[in-house]
Design a protein around this motif. Sequence first.
Motif, mmCIF file in Angstrom:
data_model
loop_
_atom_site.group_PDB
_atom_site.id
_atom_site.type_symbol
_atom_site.label_atom_id
_atom_site.label_comp_id
_atom_site.label_asym_id
_atom_site.label_seq_id
_atom_site.Cartn_x
_atom_site.Cartn_y
_atom_site.Cartn_z
ATOM 1 N N GLN A 86 1.398 5.481 7.603
ATOM 2 C CA GLN A 86 1.603 6.667 6.804
ATOM 3 C C GLN A 86 0.233 7.230 6.485
ATOM 4 O OE1 GLN A 86 3.767 5.140 3.481
ATOM 5 N NE2 GLN A 86 5.726 5.496 4.469
ATOM 6 N N PHE A 87 0.157 8.529 6.271
ATOM 7 C CA PHE A 87 -1.133 9.179 6.041
ATOM 8 C C PHE A 87 -1.915 8.524 4.919
ATOM 9 C CE2 PHE A 87 -4.309 12.271 6.258
ATOM 10 C CZ PHE A 87 -4.657 12.605 4.964
ATOM 11 N N GLU A 88 -1.244 8.118 3.860
ATOM 12 C CA GLU A 88 -1.933 7.542 2.713
ATOM 13 C C GLU A 88 -2.734 6.295 3.082
ATOM 14 O OE1 GLU A 88 1.540 8.050 2.524
ATOM 15 O OE2 GLU A 88 1.246 10.044 1.683
ATOM 16 N N GLU A 89 -2.322 5.617 4.163
ATOM 17 C CA GLU A 89 -2.989 4.376 4.540
ATOM 18 C C GLU A 89 -4.412 4.595 5.038
ATOM 19 O OE1 GLU A 89 -0.750 1.552 6.892
ATOM 20 O OE2 GLU A 89 1.061 2.599 6.317
ATOM 21 N N ILE A 90 -4.745 5.816 5.487
ATOM 22 C CA ILE A 90 -6.086 6.035 6.013
ATOM 23 C C ILE A 90 -7.034 6.581 4.947
ATOM 24 C CG2 ILE A 90 -5.306 6.342 8.376
ATOM 25 C CD1 ILE A 90 -5.761 9.335 8.069
ATOM 26 N N ILE A 91 -6.526 6.798 3.747
ATOM 27 C CA ILE A 91 -7.388 7.254 2.666
ATOM 28 C C ILE A 91 -8.231 6.084 2.184
ATOM 29 C CG2 ILE A 91 -7.425 8.120 0.302
ATOM 30 C CD1 ILE A 91 -4.863 9.649 0.953
ATOM 31 N N HIS A 92 -9.495 6.300 2.070
ATOM 32 C CA HIS A 92 -10.398 5.239 1.605
ATOM 33 C C HIS A 92 -10.663 5.432 0.120
ATOM 34 C CE1 HIS A 92 -13.814 2.600 1.159
ATOM 35 N NE2 HIS A 92 -14.516 3.618 0.712
ATOM 36 N N CYS A 93 -10.359 4.431 -0.660
ATOM 37 C CA CYS A 93 -10.657 4.468 -2.083
ATOM 38 C C CYS A 93 -11.992 3.790 -2.316
ATOM 39 C CB CYS A 93 -9.573 3.763 -2.894
ATOM 40 S SG CYS A 93 -8.027 4.656 -2.893
ATOM 41 N N CYS A 125 -1.741 -3.090 -5.137
ATOM 42 C CA CYS A 125 -0.335 -2.664 -5.103
ATOM 43 C C CYS A 125 -0.121 -1.528 -4.112
ATOM 44 C CB CYS A 125 0.121 -2.231 -6.504
ATOM 45 S SG CYS A 125 0.330 -3.624 -7.635
ATOM 46 N N GLU A 126 -1.067 -0.601 -4.047
ATOM 47 C CA GLU A 126 -0.940 0.487 -3.080
ATOM 48 C C GLU A 126 -0.962 -0.041 -1.653
ATOM 49 O OE1 GLU A 126 -3.735 3.618 -3.858
ATOM 50 O OE2 GLU A 126 -2.512 4.381 -5.500
ATOM 51 N N LYS A 127 -1.825 -1.003 -1.385
ATOM 52 C CA LYS A 127 -1.894 -1.565 -0.030
ATOM 53 C C LYS A 127 -0.608 -2.287 0.328
ATOM 54 C CE LYS A 127 -6.872 -1.947 0.220
ATOM 55 N NZ LYS A 127 -8.044 -2.798 0.184
ATOM 56 N N LYS A 128 0.041 -2.869 -0.659
ATOM 57 C CA LYS A 128 1.302 -3.586 -0.436
ATOM 58 C C LYS A 128 2.513 -2.653 -0.538
ATOM 59 C CE LYS A 128 -0.244 -7.769 0.068
ATOM 60 N NZ LYS A 128 -0.070 -8.468 1.325
ATOM 61 N N HIS A 129 2.248 -1.348 -0.716
ATOM 62 C CA HIS A 129 3.297 -0.324 -0.843
ATOM 63 C C HIS A 129 4.202 -0.558 -2.046
ATOM 64 C CE1 HIS A 129 2.142 1.495 2.929
ATOM 65 N NE2 HIS A 129 2.079 0.275 3.437
ATOM 66 N N GLU A 130 3.641 -1.147 -3.073
ATOM 67 C CA GLU A 130 4.358 -1.312 -4.340
ATOM 68 C C GLU A 130 4.008 -0.100 -5.203
ATOM 69 O OE1 GLU A 130 2.963 -5.123 -5.684
ATOM 70 O OE2 GLU A 130 4.016 -6.180 -4.081
ATOM 71 N N ILE A 131 4.584 1.036 -4.828
ATOM 72 C CA ILE A 131 4.184 2.331 -5.365
ATOM 73 C C ILE A 131 4.436 2.451 -6.868
ATOM 74 C CG2 ILE A 131 4.494 4.835 -5.159
ATOM 75 C CD1 ILE A 131 3.161 3.389 -2.717
ATOM 76 N N LEU A 132 5.603 2.011 -7.329
ATOM 77 C CA LEU A 132 5.906 2.147 -8.759
ATOM 78 C C LEU A 132 4.945 1.328 -9.618
ATOM 79 C CD1 LEU A 132 9.809 2.131 -8.739
ATOM 80 C CD2 LEU A 132 8.277 4.082 -9.022
ATOM 81 N N GLU A 133 4.647 0.121 -9.173
ATOM 82 C CA GLU A 133 3.700 -0.715 -9.912
ATOM 83 C C GLU A 133 2.308 -0.098 -9.885
ATOM 84 O OE1 GLU A 133 2.324 -3.570 -12.393
ATOM 85 O OE2 GLU A 133 4.407 -3.187 -11.891
ATOM 86 N N ALA A 134 1.910 0.436 -8.735
ATOM 87 C CA ALA A 134 0.601 1.083 -8.620
ATOM 88 C C ALA A 134 0.520 2.292 -9.556
ATOM 89 C CB ALA A 134 0.333 1.501 -7.183
#
Length: 159
Positions: A86-93, A125-134
């Motif tokens: 998904q696009f969000e995965e290539i965003i670097h934090c 959490c974002e890397k694990k796609h735990e969006i609500l927790e993130a």
Amino acid sequence: MTNNYKYLNMKDLELFAKELPQINQSFEYLSFDEFSIPFSQLVPHQDLKLLKKLYAKAISLEQLNLYEKALDLWDRFDALLSKYLQFEEIIHCESLDELLPKFPFRLAPKDLSTLRILYDLALYCEKKHEILEAENLWEKITNLLAPYWQHHDETIAVC
């Protein structure tokens, strides 16, 4: 030309269309190898080769001012790439250590410790796609920093 899209008229659009080739000529594209660094290990070799061809062809069409044809290739590029991420995965934090010097204030030691824990957990959490927790953790970070930002007009993008 006005900066507010609500006030664009046909004359402004025609002027922009005339300026677009000059803007496009001065734009430097990343090489595909540079562009693909965040996802190259996730995409099978054959599809990576196809992505590279689509990327090069879309850019060459844009440079020839053939934007509609380029857009079709970008759509194919996106469709193929989206099979693997998904696009969000290539965003670097940025790491918190990279981000902290950008703050126009200093955090109290206790708040800094709390921020480090929350920030690392939110990224995890974002890397694990735990969006609500993130989202919950980002909200806690926002609340923690709110008193500091209260006296500053600027904001900083975290990712």
